[in-house]
Design a protein around this motif. Structure first.
Motif, short mmCIF file in Angstrom:
data_model
loop_
_atom_site.label_atom_id
_atom_site.label_comp_id
_atom_site.label_asym_id
_atom_site.label_seq_id
_atom_site.Cartn_x
_atom_site.Cartn_y
_atom_site.Cartn_z
N ILE A 146 -31.46 70.75 -32.73
CA ILE A 146 -31.20 69.60 -31.62
C ILE A 146 -31.74 68.47 -32.27
O ILE A 146 -32.86 68.46 -32.95
CB ILE A 146 -32.22 69.91 -30.44
CG1 ILE A 146 -31.78 71.31 -29.82
CG2 ILE A 146 -31.66 68.83 -29.41
CD1 ILE A 146 -30.65 71.50 -29.17
N ASN A 147 -30.86 67.47 -32.42
CA ASN A 147 -31.39 66.20 -33.16
C ASN A 147 -30.32 65.07 -32.64
O ASN A 147 -29.44 65.06 -31.90
CB ASN A 147 -30.83 66.31 -34.68
CG ASN A 147 -31.88 65.83 -35.58
OD1 ASN A 147 -32.58 64.78 -35.17
ND2 ASN A 147 -32.23 66.37 -36.71
N ASN A 148 -30.80 63.87 -32.99
CA ASN A 148 -30.26 62.62 -32.61
C ASN A 148 -29.98 62.40 -31.01
O ASN A 148 -28.80 62.27 -30.57
CB ASN A 148 -29.09 62.41 -33.24
CG ASN A 148 -29.07 62.21 -34.69
OD1 ASN A 148 -29.83 61.57 -35.21
ND2 ASN A 148 -28.13 63.07 -35.50
N LEU A 149 -30.94 62.84 -30.02
CA LEU A 149 -30.93 62.72 -28.81
C LEU A 149 -30.70 61.30 -28.40
O LEU A 149 -31.12 60.24 -29.06
CB LEU A 149 -32.23 63.44 -27.96
CG LEU A 149 -32.18 64.71 -28.23
CD1 LEU A 149 -33.86 65.17 -27.54
CD2 LEU A 149 -31.30 65.42 -27.45
N PRO A 150 -30.00 61.01 -27.40
CA PRO A 150 -29.50 59.67 -26.79
C PRO A 150 -30.91 58.64 -26.67
O PRO A 150 -30.89 57.67 -26.85
CB PRO A 150 -28.88 59.96 -25.45
CG PRO A 150 -28.04 61.17 -25.82
CD PRO A 150 -29.31 61.95 -26.56
N ASP A 151 -31.96 59.37 -25.99
CA ASP A 151 -32.93 58.20 -25.73
C ASP A 151 -33.93 58.32 -26.98
O ASP A 151 -35.09 57.97 -26.87
CB ASP A 151 -33.78 59.22 -24.61
CG ASP A 151 -34.39 60.67 -24.82
OD1 ASP A 151 -33.88 61.08 -26.12
OD2 ASP A 151 -34.79 61.18 -24.05
N GLY A 152 -33.48 59.02 -28.14
CA GLY A 152 -34.47 58.73 -29.25
C GLY A 152 -35.47 59.74 -29.40
O GLY A 152 -36.41 59.71 -30.35
N LYS A 153 -35.50 60.77 -28.45
CA LYS A 153 -36.88 61.74 -28.45
C LYS A 153 -36.87 62.52 -29.65
O LYS A 153 -35.77 62.87 -30.36
CB LYS A 153 -36.81 62.46 -27.15
CG LYS A 153 -38.05 63.23 -27.03
CD LYS A 153 -37.71 63.95 -25.56
CE LYS A 153 -39.04 64.54 -25.02
NZ LYS A 153 -38.89 65.18 -23.83
N ASP A 154 -38.22 62.52 -30.12
CA ASP A 154 -38.57 63.06 -31.32
C ASP A 154 -38.35 64.74 -31.41
O ASP A 154 -39.14 65.45 -30.52
CB ASP A 154 -39.95 63.00 -31.91
CG ASP A 154 -40.41 63.61 -33.14
OD1 ASP A 154 -39.27 63.98 -33.86
OD2 ASP A 154 -41.48 63.46 -33.49
N THR A 155 -37.29 65.21 -32.09
CA THR A 155 -37.21 66.91 -31.77
C THR A 155 -37.91 67.44 -32.97
O THR A 155 -37.74 68.91 -33.07
CB THR A 155 -35.72 67.18 -32.09
OG1 THR A 155 -35.16 66.59 -33.15
CG2 THR A 155 -34.93 66.51 -30.72
N LYS A 156 -38.57 66.71 -33.80
CA LYS A 156 -39.34 67.56 -34.70
C LYS A 156 -40.53 67.92 -34.25
O LYS A 156 -41.47 68.96 -34.86
CB LYS A 156 -39.72 66.46 -36.16
CG LYS A 156 -38.45 66.41 -37.05
CD LYS A 156 -38.71 65.89 -38.33
CE LYS A 156 -37.52 65.75 -39.26
NZ LYS A 156 -37.17 67.16 -39.61
#
Length: 375
Positions: A118-128
């Motif tokens: 999961i990456n580049n979520l629309p809300d900019g949430k950190d997936t790391k």
């Protein structure tokens, strides 16, 4: 033997009913390996037995509905345990680090690196360092895989029926309509092969509708009325006729797990700490419920009792905040190996209601603990 699982000929895999662990005895079909996958095991107290060896790599279990796909996978899930005589699955043996993976809507996630999926979520949430109090199907399944790898699992067991569809695959038509830069999910099909090539993590996957997985599979087994057929060659010929996925992910997969557990993960209530096992699937830590319904390789309430005692033991023995979650669990198991299981018991003397769970189920419980805090 470079296998991740073995099923002996003559095994009785179907159960009496959906809630029973007793073998089906009426009209049950005994397991018989296809010749191409048959291997021999020479056991010290049994002699030579024959059965199906599932090689390391990516294995698909395919077939029509109600033909035995999930029954075989369930037997493999429980092949991490020894079985009593008469169970029918006495010689179903699975790599002991195997973890069943599924989507788990609503579970909590605490700072897990799911960026591989999961990456580049629309809300900019950190997936790391992804956290959620109410995870979606795709984010929960991604977290379940990463948490299994974090503890050293070398075999993932997945059933298409209990997975998030958008996590498993995106077909060519959808990829044309919704461009890659607009889709934050990298489906498992793009990652599975590289997981094995780079990290020696095998996958056994039940699929009933995703033929695109043929392109990345090493072994393909068909269940036909509970009979087993090796259809690898036929499936690969189909791949030559149609455009299927065969691509690997674009870069090597490397993991660095440093989720250090914090002391404040184990708060005290008004009367100290109270940990209670409600049933096999539920532990109550003060007023916080740990939901274990979807930890499918937990099989008895005595294991759940032990997990509750281990949580209390971690709290009482935790001296600093320098160890990762899995390092802490490894230390607990070292203590158990040295001093026996009762070392974790909060009661004096011998406890008769504890059975040792695998470390993977203990870690699963902690990862679902809503008080868990990591840095």
């Amino acid at each position: 033997m470079k296998l991740c699982a073995f099923v002996a000929n003559g095994s009785l895999l179907p159960r009496e009913n959906g809630i029973s662990q007793k073998p089906l005895k009426v009209n049950a079909i005994k397991f018989q390996s296809p010749e191409s996958l048959q291997v021999e095991m020479n056991l010290p107290n049994k002699g030579v037995i024959k059965g199906m060896g599932i090689p390391k790599g990516i294995t698909l279990i395919v077939g029509g509905g109600y033909h035995g796909k999930s029954t075989l996978l369930k037997a493999l899930e429980l092949g991490v345990y020894n079985h009593i005589e008469g169970d029918g699955r006495e010689y179903v043996i699975t790599e002991d680090s195997a973890v069943k993976i599924r989507a788990e809507y609503g579970r909590r996630i605490e700072k897990v690196d799911i960026s591989m999926f999961i990456n580049n979520l629309p809300d900019g949430k950190d997936t790391k360092r992804f956290s959620s109090e109410n995870a979606s199907g795709s984010t929960s399944e991604a977290a379940n895989i990463i948490e299994a790898l974090e503890c050293g699992s070398k075999l993932l067991l997945i059933d298409e029926d209990t997975s998030a569809t958008n996590f498993m695959i995106r077909d060519k038509k959808m990829e044309r309509l919704v461009s890659k830069d607009k889709e934050p999910i990298t489906p498992f099909i793009h990652v599975a092969k590289e997981l094995y090539l780079s990290n020696k993590v095998s996958t056994i996957l039940v699929v009933g509708s995703s033929g695109d997985y043929f392109g990345i599979a090493d072994t393909i087994i068909m269940m036909d009325q509970y009979k087993v057929i090796d259809v690898t060659k036929a499936a690969k010929e189909i791949c030559d006729e149609y455009i299927t996925y065969s691509n690997l992910c674009e870069e090597r997969l490397k993991f660095s797990f440093r989720r250090v557990i914090l002391k404040r993960s184990f708060p005290e209530g008004i009367k100290g700490v109270k940990v209670k096992t409600i049933n096999k699937d539920t532990i109550l830590y003060n007023d916080s419920e740990i939901d274990l319904r979807y930890v499918e390789q937990l099989i008895h309430i005595s294991q759940t009792n032990a997990i509750g005692e281990i949580i209390k033991y971690i709290k009482s023995t935790m001296k600093d905040e320098s160890l990762t979650l899995c390092e802490i669990i490894d230390r607990v198991y070292l203590d158990i190996n040295k001093k026996r299981l009762d070392v974790i018991s909060s009661k004096k003397g011998i406890s008769g209601n504890l059975a040792l769970p695998r470390k993977y189920e203990v870690v699963s419980a902690l990862n679902r603990f809503r008080e868990l805090k990591v840095k």
